[in-house]
Design an enzyme around this catalytic site. Structure first.
Site, short mmCIF file in Angstrom:
data_model
loop_
_atom_site.label_atom_id
_atom_site.label_comp_id
_atom_site.label_asym_id
_atom_site.label_seq_id
_atom_site.Cartn_x
_atom_site.Cartn_y
_atom_site.Cartn_z
N HIS A 11 0.82 -1.21 0.00
CA HIS A 11 0.00 0.00 0.00
C HIS A 11 0.85 1.27 0.00
CE1 HIS A 11 0.24 -0.35 4.55
NE2 HIS A 11 0.30 0.97 4.44
N ASP A 69 1.14 -7.92 2.30
CA ASP A 69 1.26 -6.47 2.09
C ASP A 69 2.73 -6.05 2.03
OD1 ASP A 69 0.91 -3.77 1.90
OD2 ASP A 69 -0.33 -3.55 3.69
N SER A 113 4.15 1.73 8.65
CA SER A 113 3.83 0.88 7.51
C SER A 113 5.10 0.65 6.70
CB SER A 113 2.78 1.55 6.62
OG SER A 113 1.53 1.58 7.26
#
Length: 723
Positions: A82, A218, A650
């Site tokens: 992402h 991810d 992240s």
């Protein structure tokens, strides 16, 4: 490193489990024996060398709001899927849909450049607290104070950035207890190497987002390039892979429960230092409004995207960001209530105040707290107007870009050091990138509906909170047919959404923009006037905060009598943790690992649980290769740890005690979303992609032989297979 100042002397081994986002310098002050007992196998000085101001921690790099990690000396960086979604979207079309299909560069010539993508590698940290406060005039009011500090910050950054390819910033800690100048080398040639199919990188979609058990791959791999001489350079076919001094080799053995791990990265913002009243305002007003407004915008983008294949690609990136913030807000609300966080903060605050009342040296802290509470009450009076004005600046592309162009013209008329920070010369390349990149994200039907929704909300504001620009251009009363007609005419007659014209506008003066008689620009200019007034109001508040908060925070830290890590502020941090499960509710316990078999158990053939064919074929054939966990008898996919993480983490590397990468952080569990306000060891769990799932996909699914060899694991894989 020129010089440093510890935020707090850490004299004892902290009994804090995973709590604490520690600065590099603080790591050196933690008890080495405690770190070794936890599982750290390298000397703390290898993590951070105070003489050089660098170390293994610098292998974690800033990837524009996310974190990444060098995993080879040839510039390969692993981060989240992402986090590079905009690059994947940039190169996607209905005919070549990389978002859905994924992407693998078979060689370096096939790697895809990311427009505006940047990687920052930290180089040094310098305490500048004295320099900052020395410029504040005696008796300065709050606005003057903030302006003086902002001016000094700009001067320090300008001096720092005289060095080529350098990106600097001044970061404040604990509301102004300390200021640190951070010097990083900025790499501007960044290319996509590998991205899994969306059904891997987002497996489970919004249904699984912030949840456990999780089965999501991810991650993506990018590469940083430099000029042949090693210096940073813009994209060029002649550039060569950046030679990283520090990188994390991949730990092919992975992790098991109770293993020690570290999560390194750039956590964005946490709120543990807020007063209870500030937390209560977020619980009562801010997060409910995010759920309400973002929820409506999400519905609009989903409905309009389903009507057009190209439109679906155009809204994908914006929709992804809205979904994440929307669900985060819901999690914050649930967590604040579940953990009684506001109530606990109120109790802790009262304890500090009672303690300070018996100590004359902290009389200023009590006075500061009283004034901070008064400021919060005043700010609450205009909350709705400020929230909507912010949404008009960042929501629909039309008004957002129009305001940006208006402000850019106004600020460029000033000397560089007198401009708002976001419009200084150093920011213009980023602004230009945004002005170009947003074209890929623009889908007119969706944009108009979003703008209409925001106008409707603005027209319902009370008399004391009206947005004058909206009243002027659309009237004071919402009549959908009339407002919609005005809005359609606005877009039809404007050139703002024409890329070539927009780039011309970016170089024009305010007078030239007004002379265009462009209706969307005219709205942007009117909105900009209100934005300027709000900026000044917020500057005044910031000046008050930096006057008052340090007084209060010093009392809080003194009262604690133990290490207190500062709130996250997008600077390099490390948190120490163990791989462990948790009990989400009475009678239930979640184990800390998930597997490939679990991926297939969730498979329905429909989004968001539609495993790509090539992945399903390898899984069903049990083509595990060397990546099977002997204890699990399966390929590990995700694992939990009790690391202290937040947004900005992240893509953070999760590494073992040897400094080897065992996973990639990408989320927190639902019960831990409110961790931003307070660490709860019972539910504080971050979610990581297991490195063995990364390697299984590259090996058994993609047959990415060249990439595996470059990562130094192909030989290791062959050896294990032969056993």
């Amino acid at each position: 490193m020129k010089k440093t100042l510890l935020l707090l002397s850490l004299v004892a081994a902290p009994a804090l489990a995973g709590e604490g986002k520690w600065t590099p310098q603080q790591v050196l002050e933690l008890d080495p024996a405690w770190l070794k007992a936890q599982g750290l196998q390298v000397p703390p000085e290898r993590l951070w060398d105070p003489k050089r101001g660098t170390g293994l921690l610098a292998g974690a790099v800033n990837v524009g709001g996310c974190t990444g990690a060098f995993i080879s000396e040839t510039g390969l960086v692993i981060t989240n899927h992402h986090c590079v979604f905009s690059v994947i979207q940039e190169h996607s079309t209905p005919q070549r849909d990389l978002i859905t299909q994924g992407f693998l560069a078979k060689n370096r010539e096939e790697e895809l450049p990311g427009k505006g993508s940047r990687i920052q590698v930290p180089r040094s940290f310098t305490d500048v607290t004295k320099e900052m406060f020395a410029v504040v005039p005696a008796g300065a009011d709050d606005l003057t104070r903030q302006k003086a500090l902002e001016r000094k910050e700009k001067e320090l950054v300008a001096e720092c950035e005289k060095r080529p390819a350098t990106r600097c910033r001044v970061a404040g800690f604990d509301g102004g207890v300390q200021f640190v100048l951070i010097d990083s080398v900025e790499l501007t040639d960044v290319r996509l190497v590998y991205a899994p199919p969306r059904a891997v990188g987002e497996y489970g979609g919004e249904e699984d987002n912030w949840m456990w058990p999780r089965h999501t791959g991810d991650f993506s791999i990018i590469r940083a390039y430099s000029a042949p001489d090693g210096s940073s350079a813009k994209y060029s076919p002649q550039n060569v892979p950046y030679k990283a001094e520090f990188f994390f080799p991949l730990a092919t053995e992975g992790v098991k429960p109770d293993d020690f791990v570290m999560v390194l990265g750039y956590p964005g913002t946490t709120f543990r230092a807020l007063l209870a009243d500030d937390m209560a305002e977020r619980q009562a007003r801010y997060y409910p409004r995010v759920v309400d407004v973002y929820g409506e915008l999400i519905r609009i983008l989903e409905e309009e995207g389903e009507k057009d294949a190209a439109g679906k690609i155009a809204v994908a990136s914006g929709l992804k960001g809205l979904h994440n913030r929307y669900k985060n807000a819901g999690g914050q609300l649930a967590g604040l209530k579940r953990g009684r966080i506001v109530e606990k903060q109120r109790e802790a605050e009262a304890a500090v105040a009672a303690w300070a009342e018996t100590r004359k040296e902290y009389a200023g802290a009590l006075k500061a707290r009283t004034e901070l509470l008064s400021l919060q009450a005043e700010k609450a009076k205009t909350f709705e107007r400020e929230f909507l004005l912010d949404m008009l600046k960042m929501g629909a592309k039309g008004p957002s870009l129009a305001v940006t162009l208006a402000r850019l013209a106004q600020e460029r008329a000033k000397p560089d050091l007198e401009r708002r920070p976001e419009y200084m010369e150093r920011e213009l390349p980023r602004l230009k990138d945004r002005l170009e990149r947003e074209q890929k994200n623009f889908f007119a039907p969706a944009d108009k509906r979003m703008f209409l929704a925001l106008v409707r909300r603005a027209q319902s504001l009370g008399e004391g909170e009206r947005i004058a620009a909206i009243d002027k251009h659309f009237g004071r009363k919402y009549v959908e047919k009339q407002v919609s007609a005005k809005l359609n005419a606005l877009y039809a007659r404007s050139k703002v959404m024409d890329l070539a014209e927009r780039l011309k506008m970016a170089g024009e003066t305010e007078a030239q923009l007004r002379a265009r008689k462009d209706p969307l620009l005219d709205l942007g200019l009117d909105l900009a006037a209100e934005v300027v007034a709000l900026d000044e109001l917020r500057d005044r508040r910031a000046g008050a905060n930096v006057r008052l908060m340090p007084e209060w925070r010093r009392a809080v830290m003194a009262h604690a009598g133990k290490p207190v890590a500062p709130d996250a502020n997008s600077t390099l941090r490390v948190t120490f943790a163990k791989v462990k499960g948790y009990a989400p509710r009475d009678g239930a316990f979640y184990t800390p690992q998930t597997t490939l078999s679990g991926v297939m158990e969730k498979h329905t053939g429909q989004e968001p649980f539609d495993v790509p064919g090539k992945v399903a074929a390898a899984a069903e054939a049990k083509k595990y290769g060397p990546w099977v966990d002997e204890r699990l008898k399966d390929v590990p996919v995700n694992f939990l740890a009790d690391a202290d993480t937040t947004g900005g983490n992240s893509g953070s590397p999760t590494v073992n005690g040897k400094g080897q990468l065992v996973g990639v952080n990408f989320d927190r569990v639902w019960e831990n979303v409110a961790n931003d306000f307070g660490y709860n060891p019972d539910v504080a769990r971050n979610v990581n992609v297991d490195v063995r799932y990364v390697l299984w996909l590259l090996d058994q699914v993609e047959d990415a032989d060249g990439l595996l060899r470059e990562l130094g694991v192909r030989k290791a894989a062959s050896a294990q297979e032969s056993r």
